[in-house]
Design a protein around this motif. Structure first.
Motif, PDB file in Angstrom:
ATOM      1  N   LEU A 167      -2.202  -3.658  -6.272  1.00 56.82           N
ATOM      2  CA  LEU A 167      -1.050  -3.402  -7.124  1.00 56.82           C
ATOM      3  C   LEU A 167      -0.919  -4.415  -8.261  1.00 56.82           C
ATOM      4  O   LEU A 167      -0.519  -4.064  -9.373  1.00 56.82           O
ATOM      5  CB  LEU A 167       0.230  -3.409  -6.287  1.00 56.82           C
ATOM      6  CG  LEU A 167       0.477  -2.181  -5.411  1.00 56.82           C
ATOM      7  CD1 LEU A 167       1.577  -2.461  -4.393  1.00 56.82           C
ATOM      8  CD2 LEU A 167       0.854  -0.969  -6.271  1.00 56.82           C
ATOM      9  N   VAL A 168      -1.248  -5.684  -7.978  1.00 53.18           N
ATOM     10  CA  VAL A 168      -0.923  -6.745  -8.940  1.00 53.18           C
ATOM     11  C   VAL A 168      -2.061  -7.113  -9.887  1.00 53.18           C
ATOM     12  O   VAL A 168      -1.804  -7.713 -10.937  1.00 53.18           O
ATOM     13  CB  VAL A 168      -0.451  -8.023  -8.212  1.00 53.18           C
ATOM     14  CG1 VAL A 168       0.756  -7.728  -7.339  1.00 53.18           C
ATOM     15  CG2 VAL A 168      -1.569  -8.657  -7.388  1.00 53.18           C
ATOM     16  N   PHE A 169      -3.317  -6.770  -9.549  1.00 51.06           N
ATOM     17  CA  PHE A 169      -4.411  -7.324 -10.352  1.00 51.06           C
ATOM     18  C   PHE A 169      -4.351  -6.896 -11.811  1.00 51.06           C
ATOM     19  O   PHE A 169      -4.735  -7.670 -12.702  1.00 51.06           O
ATOM     20  CB  PHE A 169      -5.773  -6.988  -9.721  1.00 51.06           C
ATOM     21  CG  PHE A 169      -6.272  -5.588  -9.989  1.00 51.06           C
ATOM     22  CD1 PHE A 169      -7.073  -5.307 -11.092  1.00 51.06           C
ATOM     23  CD2 PHE A 169      -5.975  -4.559  -9.108  1.00 51.06           C
ATOM     24  CE1 PHE A 169      -7.544  -4.019 -11.325  1.00 51.06           C
ATOM     25  CE2 PHE A 169      -6.445  -3.282  -9.318  1.00 51.06           C
ATOM     26  CZ  PHE A 169      -7.228  -3.000 -10.440  1.00 51.06           C
ATOM     27  N   THR A 170      -3.850  -5.703 -12.091  1.00 48.59           N
ATOM     28  CA  THR A 170      -3.789  -5.257 -13.481  1.00 48.59           C
ATOM     29  C   THR A 170      -2.766  -6.026 -14.293  1.00 48.59           C
ATOM     30  O   THR A 170      -2.808  -6.003 -15.526  1.00 48.59           O
ATOM     31  CB  THR A 170      -3.456  -3.749 -13.551  1.00 48.59           C
ATOM     32  OG1 THR A 170      -2.210  -3.512 -12.894  1.00 48.59           O
ATOM     33  CG2 THR A 170      -4.545  -2.919 -12.884  1.00 48.59           C
ATOM     34  N   LEU A 215       2.035   3.486  -3.843  1.00 48.98           N
ATOM     35  CA  LEU A 215       0.703   3.929  -3.418  1.00 48.98           C
ATOM     36  C   LEU A 215      -0.011   4.630  -4.568  1.00 48.98           C
ATOM     37  O   LEU A 215      -1.226   4.455  -4.751  1.00 48.98           O
ATOM     38  CB  LEU A 215       0.808   4.858  -2.209  1.00 48.98           C
ATOM     39  CG  LEU A 215      -0.524   5.362  -1.636  1.00 48.98           C
ATOM     40  CD1 LEU A 215      -1.415   4.199  -1.229  1.00 48.98           C
ATOM     41  CD2 LEU A 215      -0.296   6.294  -0.446  1.00 48.98           C
ATOM     42  N   ASN A 216       0.722   5.399  -5.345  1.00 50.73           N
ATOM     43  CA  ASN A 216       0.107   6.053  -6.503  1.00 50.73           C
ATOM     44  C   ASN A 216      -0.405   5.028  -7.506  1.00 50.73           C
ATOM     45  O   ASN A 216      -1.494   5.186  -8.071  1.00 50.73           O
ATOM     46  CB  ASN A 216       1.109   6.992  -7.177  1.00 50.73           C
ATOM     47  CG  ASN A 216       1.419   8.220  -6.346  1.00 50.73           C
ATOM     48  OD1 ASN A 216       0.583   8.662  -5.555  1.00 50.73           O
ATOM     49  ND2 ASN A 216       2.608   8.774  -6.498  1.00 50.73           N
ATOM     50  N   LEU A 222      -7.129   1.309  -9.033  1.00 50.90           N
ATOM     51  CA  LEU A 222      -8.524   1.257  -8.588  1.00 50.90           C
ATOM     52  C   LEU A 222      -9.361   2.345  -9.257  1.00 50.90           C
ATOM     53  O   LEU A 222     -10.531   2.114  -9.615  1.00 50.90           O
ATOM     54  CB  LEU A 222      -8.595   1.382  -7.065  1.00 50.90           C
ATOM     55  CG  LEU A 222      -7.971   0.225  -6.281  1.00 50.90           C
ATOM     56  CD1 LEU A 222      -8.122   0.462  -4.784  1.00 50.90           C
ATOM     57  CD2 LEU A 222      -8.593  -1.113  -6.660  1.00 50.90           C
ATOM     58  N   ASN A 223      -8.778   3.520  -9.435  1.00 48.32           N
ATOM     59  CA  ASN A 223      -9.487   4.594 -10.140  1.00 48.32           C
ATOM     60  C   ASN A 223      -9.889   4.167 -11.552  1.00 48.32           C
ATOM     61  O   ASN A 223     -11.005   4.427 -12.000  1.00 48.32           O
ATOM     62  CB  ASN A 223      -8.614   5.851 -10.222  1.00 48.32           C
ATOM     63  CG  ASN A 223      -8.853   6.800  -9.068  1.00 48.32           C
ATOM     64  OD1 ASN A 223      -9.981   7.177  -8.787  1.00 48.32           O
ATOM     65  ND2 ASN A 223      -7.787   7.187  -8.385  1.00 48.32           N
ATOM     66  N   LYS A 224      -8.963   3.515 -12.222  1.00 46.86           N
ATOM     67  CA  LYS A 224      -9.208   3.095 -13.605  1.00 46.86           C
ATOM     68  C   LYS A 224     -10.376   2.123 -13.706  1.00 46.86           C
ATOM     69  O   LYS A 224     -11.133   2.146 -14.687  1.00 46.86           O
ATOM     70  CB  LYS A 224      -7.939   2.454 -14.181  1.00 46.86           C
ATOM     71  CG  LYS A 224      -8.065   2.009 -15.624  1.00 46.86           C
ATOM     72  CD  LYS A 224      -6.766   1.437 -16.148  1.00 46.86           C
ATOM     73  CE  LYS A 224      -6.909   0.963 -17.592  1.00 46.86           C
ATOM     74  NZ  LYS A 224      -5.641   0.380 -18.114  1.00 46.86           N
ATOM     75  N   ILE A 269      -8.414   6.744   0.949  1.00 48.45           N
ATOM     76  CA  ILE A 269      -6.988   6.475   0.720  1.00 48.45           C
ATOM     77  C   ILE A 269      -6.296   7.737   0.193  1.00 48.45           C
ATOM     78  O   ILE A 269      -5.129   8.000   0.519  1.00 48.45           O
ATOM     79  CB  ILE A 269      -6.813   5.305  -0.270  1.00 48.45           C
ATOM     80  CG1 ILE A 269      -7.160   3.974   0.393  1.00 48.45           C
ATOM     81  CG2 ILE A 269      -5.394   5.269  -0.829  1.00 48.45           C
ATOM     82  CD1 ILE A 269      -6.200   3.548   1.492  1.00 48.45           C
ATOM     83  N   GLU A 270      -6.998   8.521  -0.605  1.00 57.27           N
ATOM     84  CA  GLU A 270      -6.396   9.702  -1.199  1.00 57.27           C
ATOM     85  C   GLU A 270      -6.352  10.887  -0.237  1.00 57.27           C
ATOM     86  O   GLU A 270      -5.636  11.855  -0.484  1.00 57.27           O
ATOM     87  CB  GLU A 270      -7.179  10.103  -2.473  1.00 57.27           C
ATOM     88  CG  GLU A 270      -6.983   9.112  -3.618  1.00 57.27           C
ATOM     89  CD  GLU A 270      -7.777   9.491  -4.845  1.00 57.27           C
ATOM     90  OE1 GLU A 270      -8.794  10.203  -4.701  1.00 57.27           O
ATOM     91  OE2 GLU A 270      -7.388   9.061  -5.960  1.00 57.27           O
TER      92      GLU A 270
END
Length: 271
Positions: A167-170, A215-216, A222-224, A269-270
């Motif tokens: 969640l936070v890395f971006t 969660l989204n 991660l998708n990005k 996860i999805e």
């Protein structure tokens, strides 16, 4: 873990003994604790660090043995204040047994989100960050035997650790710190297939406690970086690999492995 590194960890834990119930150990040290004391893999090393991230609530009760700032100063650790929008972020630095130690306090932003830091105890300023409540609310105790004395430290559950990092890395301004967050996730996920299966289940359980949007956001982040072109996360993780890790892979094989780990993880996860 080298003996020097282990001793450095032990010295910090001993120093903060009476405050251990109010501290959750984060960052690279949490990752190392998982391998060595939760999973019993003494030969497994994540990124080594001498920086300590201490996650705390908005207020730290004062110990009967005195203020935390006095304890830190007693061991030669001095505050190094960095003004951010006129508010100090307390980072304590010094040497313990000849080794440079840096301690930073972090707390959940919550209703204080408009402030970059808050004073959690007299003289102790903690940086406020979003999503840190995940680590505070999903923690586990680890008992360490230090010089014949059992001391309990708290670390986030591995699933909470990964969920928080994703969640936070971006939001990191420092690209190196962003890459380290991703490497910690990769290193844990690639540890054991059986462990990964358990982690995926537990990450979903942790995420279910919070707003669906979290969660989204986790999946989208991660998708990005690993699914959508140019998949910058692969090279970011690769650049953080310590020389002693993943030695059975050449460079191309490791990059393919990084992509595979995240691609399969995101798919699970999805699902």
């Amino acid at each position: 873990m080298s003996e020097d590194l282990e001793q450095n960890l032990f010295e910090v834990i001993k120093m903060l003994e009476e405050y251990l119930p109010y501290i959750v150990l984060g960052g690279g040290w949490a990752s190392l604790i998982y391998y060595h004391y939760l999973w019993g893999e003494k030969d497994k090393f994540p990124i080594q660090t001498y920086d300590f991230d201490f996650i705390v609530k908005n207020k730290i009760p004062e110990s009967g043995q005195g203020k935390l700032i006095n304890k830190l100063e007693q061991y030669g650790l001095k505050p190094n204040y960095t003004p951010i929008t006129n508010t100090p972020i307390g980072q304590f630095e010094g040497e313990i047994n000849g080794v440079l130690v840096s301690i930073e306090f972090l707390t959940y932003a919550g209703y204080k989100r408009s402030k970059d830091s808050i004073e959690v105890q007299t003289g102790i300023w903690a940086q406020t960050l979003e999503y840190l409540n995940i680590n505070i609310e999903n923690k586990i105790p680890i008992v360490l035997n230090i010089e014949g004395k059992e001391l309990t430290i708290w670390v986030p559950k591995p699933a909470a650790f990964i969920f928080n990092k994703g969640l936070v890395f971006t939001r990191r301004m420092d690209d190196t710190k962003k890459a380290k967050d991703l490497y910690y996730i990769f290193d844990i996920l690639s540890f054991r297939d059986s462990q990964k299966i358990k982690l995926i289940k537990e990450i979903k359980e942790v995420a279910a406690k919070y707003h669906n949007g979290w969660l989204n956001t986790f999946k989208n982040n991660l998708n990005k970086y690993f699914i959508e072109e140019p998949k910058n996360g692969i090279n970011m993780v690769f650049a953080q690999k310590p020389a002693y890790s993943f030695t059975d892979f050449n460079d191309d094989q490791l990059k393919n492995h990084i992509e595979y780990i995240f691609k399969t993880f995101i798919k699970e996860i999805e699902s």
